[in-house]
Design a protein around this motif. Structure first.
Motif, short mmCIF file in Angstrom:
data_model
loop_
_atom_site.label_atom_id
_atom_site.label_comp_id
_atom_site.label_asym_id
_atom_site.label_seq_id
_atom_site.Cartn_x
_atom_site.Cartn_y
_atom_site.Cartn_z
N VAL A 199 4.86 -84.29 -9.44
CA VAL A 199 3.64 -83.73 -10.00
C VAL A 199 3.09 -82.70 -9.02
N TYR A 200 2.94 -81.46 -9.50
CA TYR A 200 2.51 -80.37 -8.64
C TYR A 200 1.15 -79.82 -9.06
N SER A 201 0.34 -79.47 -8.07
CA SER A 201 -0.83 -78.63 -8.29
C SER A 201 -0.37 -77.18 -8.14
N THR A 202 -0.90 -76.29 -8.97
CA THR A 202 -0.47 -74.90 -8.91
C THR A 202 -1.58 -74.01 -8.36
N TYR A 203 -1.19 -72.90 -7.75
CA TYR A 203 -2.14 -71.89 -7.31
C TYR A 203 -1.77 -70.56 -7.95
N GLY A 204 -2.75 -69.93 -8.58
CA GLY A 204 -2.51 -68.63 -9.19
C GLY A 204 -3.72 -68.18 -9.98
N MET A 205 -3.55 -67.10 -10.70
CA MET A 205 -4.64 -66.51 -11.48
C MET A 205 -4.01 -65.64 -12.56
N THR A 206 -4.83 -65.14 -13.45
CA THR A 206 -4.31 -64.29 -14.52
C THR A 206 -3.56 -63.09 -13.95
N GLU A 207 -4.11 -62.50 -12.87
CA GLU A 207 -3.51 -61.31 -12.27
C GLU A 207 -2.13 -61.58 -11.66
N THR A 208 -1.84 -62.85 -11.33
CA THR A 208 -0.51 -63.18 -10.81
C THR A 208 0.35 -63.82 -11.90
N VAL A 209 -0.06 -63.66 -13.16
CA VAL A 209 0.70 -64.15 -14.31
C VAL A 209 0.99 -65.65 -14.13
N SER A 210 -0.09 -66.40 -14.04
CA SER A 210 -0.13 -67.84 -13.73
C SER A 210 0.20 -68.06 -12.27
N HIS A 211 0.91 -69.12 -11.92
CA HIS A 211 0.99 -69.54 -10.51
C HIS A 211 2.03 -68.78 -9.69
N ASP B 260 -6.04 -61.59 5.37
CA ASP B 260 -6.79 -60.45 5.87
C ASP B 260 -7.75 -60.92 6.96
N LYS B 261 -8.65 -60.06 7.43
CA LYS B 261 -9.54 -60.41 8.54
C LYS B 261 -10.54 -61.49 8.16
N ARG B 262 -10.73 -61.75 6.86
CA ARG B 262 -11.63 -62.83 6.43
C ARG B 262 -10.89 -64.17 6.33
N ASN B 263 -9.58 -64.15 6.62
CA ASN B 263 -8.69 -65.30 6.39
C ASN B 263 -8.52 -65.58 4.90
N CYS B 264 -8.65 -64.52 4.09
CA CYS B 264 -8.40 -64.64 2.65
C CYS B 264 -6.93 -64.33 2.36
N LEU B 265 -6.39 -65.02 1.40
CA LEU B 265 -4.97 -64.92 1.08
C LEU B 265 -4.61 -63.56 0.48
N SER B 266 -3.51 -63.01 0.98
CA SER B 266 -2.93 -61.80 0.40
C SER B 266 -1.56 -62.18 -0.15
N ILE B 267 -1.33 -61.86 -1.41
CA ILE B 267 -0.10 -62.28 -2.10
C ILE B 267 0.87 -61.11 -2.19
N ASN B 268 2.07 -61.32 -1.67
CA ASN B 268 3.11 -60.31 -1.75
C ASN B 268 4.13 -60.77 -2.80
N ALA B 269 3.92 -60.29 -4.02
CA ALA B 269 4.81 -60.65 -5.13
C ALA B 269 4.83 -59.50 -6.12
N PRO B 270 5.35 -58.34 -5.71
CA PRO B 270 5.24 -57.12 -6.54
C PRO B 270 5.86 -57.25 -7.92
N LYS B 271 6.96 -58.01 -8.04
CA LYS B 271 7.59 -58.16 -9.36
C LYS B 271 6.71 -58.95 -10.31
N SER C 144 3.06 -59.64 -9.69
CA SER C 144 1.69 -59.13 -9.78
C SER C 144 1.61 -57.66 -10.16
N GLY C 145 2.73 -56.93 -9.98
CA GLY C 145 2.72 -55.50 -10.25
C GLY C 145 2.06 -54.71 -9.14
N GLN C 146 1.72 -55.37 -8.02
CA GLN C 146 1.10 -54.71 -6.88
C GLN C 146 1.86 -55.08 -5.61
#
Length: 365
Positions: free
Chosen positions: A190-202, A227-238, A240-242
């Motif tokens: 059983v997994y908890s997922t992390y994601g958002m609409t902009e990352t096309v779910s998790h 980043d400098k705030r310790n906020c997560l930066s996601i590298n998944a261009p395929k 997220s499209g970014q």
């Protein structure tokens, strides 16, 4: 270019099974909004358009419509199938709202992975009345649904335990629910997922029913930084499209593919120089409330304070003995974690997909 649908896709609904086109033909006049959302997504997927239009959930800001390219959906679906070892011919259950990205992605995973897709009622306890002679390999629920299943339908746990995997998304998994999962689920993961609409779910998964400390782990082809705030930066261009998608989620970065989620940067309360993450306190309060049988929904939040800059406060839904609850928190929490004030709100305001809208709920009082 249209996206092809494998010929061996079956859709199971109300005791019958249909090939995709037959399902659309039989139910195109059906007035059930969830069935119509399924049909609309399949038709859009098979159209000449390169993208779909999707509304964001609105849980952390105003809902907005965004374009999601079909190649992003494909990349996300295939990464999930590969990570979870879901194979062609496996059976998946759609039990979350297909109006939102989480539901759409279960359909996309079935289409792209050659899975049989079973449709359950999109309700709080989706398997209470759901019947099938076939074992389901892949479940997806929101945490509230999982809690309802465990509390109301314990006889169905064995049915869930026959699956390969269960994923929970759309909201964080509370500490209380995590303990229930650990107590009841020994076979299936059983997994908890992390994601958002902009990352096309998790884009990351965290194993809940593990005996060791677990972190969120990236899907195949995804990496992280902060980043400098310790906020997560996601590298998944395929997906997220970014090149890099910067979030407002404060994390402890373990490695380029692992992190521990701490809370939302925009929810952080700075009280007398101490930065307090509401989500961390909410875990502690959730455990206390479960122990003392307090069933109110709640959240903590900051308000301006002359001396400390901001003060920590608690919002409770419904009725409650404020004096008794405050005493309970004083006895069990660190001093600076004890809410200065407790507010009662008869009914929390929710987003369209059932999440608590904290900003509007606070504004309402």
């Amino acid at each position: 270019m249209p996206s092809s649908i494998p010929q061996d896709i079956w859709i199971h609904y109300e005791g019958e099974k249909y090939k995709t086109n037959d399902f659309i033909f039989h139910f195109q006049q059906n007035k059930n909004e969830h069935i119509q959302a399924i049909i609309e997504f399949i038709e859009n997927w098979n159209s000449n358009s390169d993208y779909i239009i999707q509304k964001t959930s609105g849980s952390t800001g105003k809902p907005k419509k965004i374009k999601i390219q079909k190649n992003q959906i494909k990349a996300s679906a295939l990464a999930t199938l590969k990570t979870l070892n879901i194979e062609k011919g496996d059976h998946a259950l759609l039990s979350i709202n297909p109006v939102f990205i989480g539901g759409k992605m279960m359909i996309a995973r079935a289409i792209l992975g050659g899975l049989d897709l079973h449709i359950a009622p999109i309700i709080a306890n989706p398997i209470k009345y759901f019947k099938t002679e076939t074992a389901i390999d892949f479940f997806s629920f929101v945490p509230y649904q999982m809690e309802k299943i465990i509390d109301e339908s314990p006889e169905k746990i064995n049915f869930l335990e026959q699956s390969k995997v269960i994923i929970l998304g759309g909201a964080p998994v509370s500490e209380v629910l995590a303990q229930k999962i650990k107590s009841h689920f020994n076979q299936t993961k059983v997994y908890s997922t992390y994601g958002m609409t902009e990352t096309v779910s998790h884009v990351a998964l965290k194993l809940i029913n593990s005996k060791k400390k677990e972190y969120f782990n990236a899907l195949s082809g995804v990496s992280f930084s902060v980043d400098k705030r310790n906020c997560l930066s996601i590298n998944a261009p395929k997906i997220s499209g970014q090149t890099s998608l910067i979030t407002n989620d404060v994390v402890e970065l373990i490695s380029s593919t692992q992190f521990n989620w701490l809370g939302r940067y925009d929810f952080v309360i700075n009280s007398g120089g101490i930065k307090i993450h509401p989500e961390i306190i909410e875990k502690e309060i959730s455990t206390l409330f479960a122990e003392f049988n307090i069933k109110n929904r709640f959240f903590v939040f900051g308000l301006p304070h002359e001396k400390f800059g901001e003060s920590l406060n608690l919002m409770l839904e419904g009725e409650g003995d404020i004096k008794k609850i405050k005493e309970l928190l004083k006895l069990n929490l660190k001093a600076f974690y004890v809410p200065k004030k407790i507010f009662l709100n008869q009914q929390f305001i929710e987003t369209e997909n059932g999440k608590i809208n904290r900003v509007k709920t606070i504004e309402s009082i």
